[in-house]
Write a protein that holds these residues in place. Sequence first.
Motif, PDB file in Angstrom:
ATOM      1  N   ILE A   1       0.835  -1.206   0.000  1.00 37.61           N
ATOM      2  CA  ILE A   1       0.000   0.000   0.000  1.00 37.61           C
ATOM      3  C   ILE A   1       0.864   1.247   0.000  1.00 37.61           C
ATOM      4  CG2 ILE A   1      -1.637   1.328   1.390  1.00 37.61           C
ATOM      5  CD1 ILE A   1      -2.875  -1.389   2.203  1.00 37.61           C
ATOM      6  N   VAL A   2       1.884   1.260   0.833  1.00 31.64           N
ATOM      7  CA  VAL A   2       2.772   2.428   0.905  1.00 31.64           C
ATOM      8  C   VAL A   2       3.470   2.650  -0.438  1.00 31.64           C
ATOM      9  CG1 VAL A   2       4.876   3.319   1.974  1.00 31.64           C
ATOM     10  CG2 VAL A   2       3.100   2.315   3.387  1.00 31.64           C
ATOM     11  N   LEU A   3       4.024   1.597  -1.020  1.00 41.57           N
ATOM     12  CA  LEU A   3       4.727   1.736  -2.293  1.00 41.57           C
ATOM     13  C   LEU A   3       3.775   2.103  -3.432  1.00 41.57           C
ATOM     14  CD1 LEU A   3       7.215  -1.263  -2.114  1.00 41.57           C
ATOM     15  CD2 LEU A   3       7.753   1.163  -1.926  1.00 41.57           C
ATOM     16  N   GLY A   4       2.596   1.474  -3.470  1.00 35.95           N
ATOM     17  CA  GLY A   4       1.631   1.769  -4.534  1.00 35.95           C
ATOM     18  C   GLY A   4       1.140   3.197  -4.486  1.00 35.95           C
ATOM     19  N   VAL A   5       0.790   3.671  -3.308  1.00 36.09           N
ATOM     20  CA  VAL A   5       0.296   5.044  -3.173  1.00 36.09           C
ATOM     21  C   VAL A   5       1.421   6.043  -3.424  1.00 36.09           C
ATOM     22  CG1 VAL A   5      -0.684   6.705  -1.542  1.00 36.09           C
ATOM     23  CG2 VAL A   5      -1.629   4.410  -1.686  1.00 36.09           C
ATOM     24  N   ALA A   6       2.614   5.742  -2.937  1.00 38.91           N
ATOM     25  CA  ALA A   6       3.746   6.649  -3.166  1.00 38.91           C
ATOM     26  C   ALA A   6       4.060   6.757  -4.660  1.00 38.91           C
ATOM     27  CB  ALA A   6       4.978   6.166  -2.410  1.00 38.91           C
ATOM     28  N   PHE A   7       4.049   5.636  -5.357  1.00 35.93           N
ATOM     29  CA  PHE A   7       4.308   5.698  -6.798  1.00 35.93           C
ATOM     30  C   PHE A   7       3.203   6.460  -7.519  1.00 35.93           C
ATOM     31  CE2 PHE A   7       3.854   4.122 -11.115  1.00 35.93           C
ATOM     32  CZ  PHE A   7       5.101   4.460 -11.610  1.00 35.93           C
TER      33      PHE A   7
ATOM     34  N   PRO B   1      -7.099  12.683  -4.650  1.00 35.60           N
ATOM     35  CA  PRO B   1      -7.841  11.498  -4.216  1.00 35.60           C
ATOM     36  C   PRO B   1      -7.833  10.381  -5.265  1.00 35.60           C
ATOM     37  CG  PRO B   1      -9.084  13.479  -3.693  1.00 35.60           C
ATOM     38  CD  PRO B   1      -7.906  13.893  -4.531  1.00 35.60           C
ATOM     39  N   GLN B   2      -7.888  10.749  -6.533  1.00 33.61           N
ATOM     40  CA  GLN B   2      -7.868   9.742  -7.593  1.00 33.61           C
ATOM     41  C   GLN B   2      -6.542   8.990  -7.630  1.00 33.61           C
ATOM     42  OE1 GLN B   2     -10.278   8.624  -9.466  1.00 33.61           O
ATOM     43  NE2 GLN B   2      -8.921   7.158 -10.452  1.00 33.61           N
ATOM     44  N   SER B   3      -5.439   9.675  -7.374  1.00 35.08           N
ATOM     45  CA  SER B   3      -4.159   8.975  -7.371  1.00 35.08           C
ATOM     46  C   SER B   3      -4.029   8.068  -6.151  1.00 35.08           C
ATOM     47  CB  SER B   3      -2.991   9.963  -7.439  1.00 35.08           C
ATOM     48  OG  SER B   3      -2.952  10.776  -6.304  1.00 35.08           O
ATOM     49  N   THR B   4      -4.704   8.401  -5.050  1.00 35.94           N
ATOM     50  CA  THR B   4      -4.726   7.502  -3.895  1.00 35.94           C
ATOM     51  C   THR B   4      -5.446   6.208  -4.249  1.00 35.94           C
ATOM     52  OG1 THR B   4      -4.762   9.399  -2.399  1.00 35.94           O
ATOM     53  CG2 THR B   4      -5.395   7.270  -1.472  1.00 35.94           C
ATOM     54  N   VAL B   5      -6.569   6.325  -4.924  1.00 35.65           N
ATOM     55  CA  VAL B   5      -7.318   5.144  -5.343  1.00 35.65           C
ATOM     56  C   VAL B   5      -6.507   4.329  -6.344  1.00 35.65           C
ATOM     57  CG1 VAL B   5      -9.395   4.372  -6.564  1.00 35.65           C
ATOM     58  CG2 VAL B   5      -9.554   6.185  -4.869  1.00 35.65           C
ATOM     59  N   THR B   6      -5.824   4.995  -7.250  1.00 31.27           N
ATOM     60  CA  THR B   6      -4.981   4.300  -8.220  1.00 31.27           C
ATOM     61  C   THR B   6      -3.854   3.565  -7.511  1.00 31.27           C
ATOM     62  OG1 THR B   6      -5.485   5.969  -9.891  1.00 31.27           O
ATOM     63  CG2 THR B   6      -3.553   4.594 -10.279  1.00 31.27           C
TER      64      THR B   6
END
Length: 82
Positions: free
Chosen positions: A36-42, A51-56
Amino acid sequence: MDFMTGFTPYAGLALVLYAIRQTDRVPNRFIPILAIVLGVAFSFWQNGITPQSTVTGLHYALLGIGTVAGIKYFLEKKETQA
């Protein structure tokens, strides 16, 4: 968004998570949190903080965790059959 633009971050995250899973330095119970940390950070790095990039980023994390689990169970099944 074409296929390679959407697939590359997911495949890269899955590869990184699988490599981390193979080491003994990080317990397996922390891999979903790390995903989750790596996906959201990327996703924040790629699209900015929205918010859309958080969901992505969460989408990337779930796909990466699912792929790592699928590979794990596939390899374990092959070992028990052999």
